[in-house]
Design a protein around this motif. Sequence first.
Motif, mmCIF file in Angstrom:
data_model
loop_
_atom_site.group_PDB
_atom_site.id
_atom_site.type_symbol
_atom_site.label_atom_id
_atom_site.label_comp_id
_atom_site.label_asym_id
_atom_site.label_seq_id
_atom_site.Cartn_x
_atom_site.Cartn_y
_atom_site.Cartn_z
ATOM 1 N N VAL A 1 77.667 -34.695 62.843
ATOM 2 C CA VAL A 1 77.292 -33.965 61.689
ATOM 3 C C VAL A 1 76.039 -34.392 61.024
ATOM 4 N N ALA A 2 75.606 -35.593 61.285
ATOM 5 C CA ALA A 2 74.213 -36.159 60.999
ATOM 6 C C ALA A 2 73.110 -35.688 62.003
ATOM 7 N N VAL A 3 73.347 -35.449 63.001
ATOM 8 C CA VAL A 3 72.258 -34.721 64.024
ATOM 9 C C VAL A 3 72.419 -33.139 63.836
ATOM 10 N N GLY A 4 73.281 -32.523 63.420
ATOM 11 C CA GLY A 4 73.295 -31.244 62.853
ATOM 12 C C GLY A 4 72.402 -31.149 61.622
ATOM 13 N N GLN A 5 72.822 -31.974 60.330
ATOM 14 C CA GLN A 5 71.861 -31.825 59.348
ATOM 15 C C GLN A 5 70.494 -32.236 59.633
ATOM 16 N N GLY B 1 65.738 -26.399 62.401
ATOM 17 C CA GLY B 1 66.187 -25.569 61.695
ATOM 18 C C GLY B 1 67.114 -24.474 62.094
ATOM 19 N N ASP B 2 67.320 -24.340 63.353
ATOM 20 C CA ASP B 2 68.134 -23.566 63.976
ATOM 21 C C ASP B 2 69.232 -24.166 64.865
ATOM 22 N N LEU B 3 70.469 -24.425 64.364
ATOM 23 C CA LEU B 3 71.628 -24.962 64.852
ATOM 24 C C LEU B 3 71.933 -24.293 66.120
ATOM 25 N N GLU B 4 72.031 -22.693 66.148
ATOM 26 C CA GLU B 4 72.306 -21.863 67.139
ATOM 27 C C GLU B 4 71.396 -22.017 68.424
ATOM 28 N N LYS B 5 70.219 -22.239 68.306
ATOM 29 C CA LYS B 5 69.441 -22.416 69.205
ATOM 30 C C LYS B 5 69.093 -23.829 69.825
ATOM 31 N N SER B 6 69.965 -24.813 69.132
ATOM 32 C CA SER B 6 69.550 -26.160 69.658
ATOM 33 C C SER B 6 70.794 -26.655 70.700
ATOM 34 N N ARG B 7 70.485 -26.603 71.987
ATOM 35 C CA ARG B 7 71.649 -26.973 72.949
ATOM 36 C C ARG B 7 71.900 -28.446 72.827
ATOM 37 N N LEU B 8 71.203 -29.161 72.258
ATOM 38 C CA LEU B 8 71.567 -30.685 72.310
ATOM 39 C C LEU B 8 72.803 -30.554 71.452
ATOM 40 N N GLY C 1 64.769 -30.006 60.073
ATOM 41 C CA GLY C 1 63.649 -29.956 60.690
ATOM 42 C C GLY C 1 63.269 -30.811 61.831
ATOM 43 N N ALA C 2 64.357 -31.534 62.100
ATOM 44 C CA ALA C 2 64.281 -32.680 63.229
ATOM 45 C C ALA C 2 63.064 -33.424 63.536
ATOM 46 N N LYS C 3 62.771 -33.925 62.127
ATOM 47 C CA LYS C 3 61.591 -34.753 61.838
ATOM 48 C C LYS C 3 62.057 -36.353 62.568
ATOM 49 N N PHE C 4 60.909 -36.907 63.177
ATOM 50 C CA PHE C 4 61.006 -38.240 63.625
ATOM 51 C C PHE C 4 60.636 -39.522 62.669
ATOM 52 N N ASP C 5 60.631 -39.020 61.435
ATOM 53 C CA ASP C 5 60.530 -40.055 60.379
ATOM 54 C C ASP C 5 61.190 -39.894 59.200
#
Length: 286
Positions: free
Chosen positions: A273-277, A238-245, A282-286
Amino acid sequence: MLAGMTIALGATDVKAAEQFSWPAFFGPFHMIVLHFPIGFLTLTVLLELRAMLKPERNSRRAVAFALPITTATALVTVALGWMRAGAGEFDEHLLAWHRMAGIGVLFFCFFAWLVHRAFQQVPDSSIFRFGYRGLLLAAFVCLSLAGHFGGNLTHGSGFLTLNAPPALKRLLAGPPAESTAVKPAAGGTLYTKTVQPAFAKKCYSCHGPEKQKGKFRLDLREAILKGGDSGEPVVTPGDLEKSRLLYHVLLPRDHDDAMPPKGKEPLSPEEIVAVGQWILSGAKFD
Ligand code: HEC
């Protein structure tokens, strides 16, 4: 946000430079020295085959000459391997097998040498003769296993067959492994349709089940949340700023911290873009 991160990363570089260690320096030489026991042990086995066909004194002498050299090079290789493994970027399970096989080479070579010495004293002892031949064979089997697991550690298990004919690849691959399985697109989620296949294709070779560069793997949610060497989360859902990836994949291609590193196929703009979205949702794995 980018400027702040650059400063933070710069500080880690300085720290890394101060943390000089001899094992970390010597470790990579494992990759060079390992060719010696491979060459010498193969030579010893060939000499032994010759000695079996022509059981004369010279043949035995040649083996007696080669065995201690083989053992010595195996010893150096194991020691350097130990230092190399300390870097901690490898899959524990594969590494354990590789280590066991490598130590096996050293162990069996050493005892083959001892028993061969005894055999030279008592040339008609069949116990000694079969003893050292058995030990030599065991060393050779361990060598093949160590090579196999070592290859998978450094190159990933698909390395040899990367450019194999498609039919052979399918035959060798068997059913796809659970963690890297690409699920069918129909009805899939953003992750299964776009993000995971992109990671699998462009990142898993270094951050997958077999190899974890920077002690970081991308194929498990906990691992992404936990982060690698830096000890900080790589993704904050939920937080792009804090996602170093995202920071690493957005860096200019020639930047030292760009991911994947220079020379490897980068993520396409659509994939980024897809990674950002995906992170936002919520970066869910399913
Ligand atoms: C050729 C190998 C290689 C590939 C392919 C690769 N990486 Fe990396 N990655 C590394 C290495 C090496 C490090 C450690 C860098 C360091 O410590 O300076 C690293 C570190 C990272 C980190 C930092 C981890 C942390 O905790 O600080 C992230 C995030 C990352 N990679 C993401 C990716 C992504 C996303 C991809 C695919 C798009 C990718 N990498 C592909 C080699 C690779």
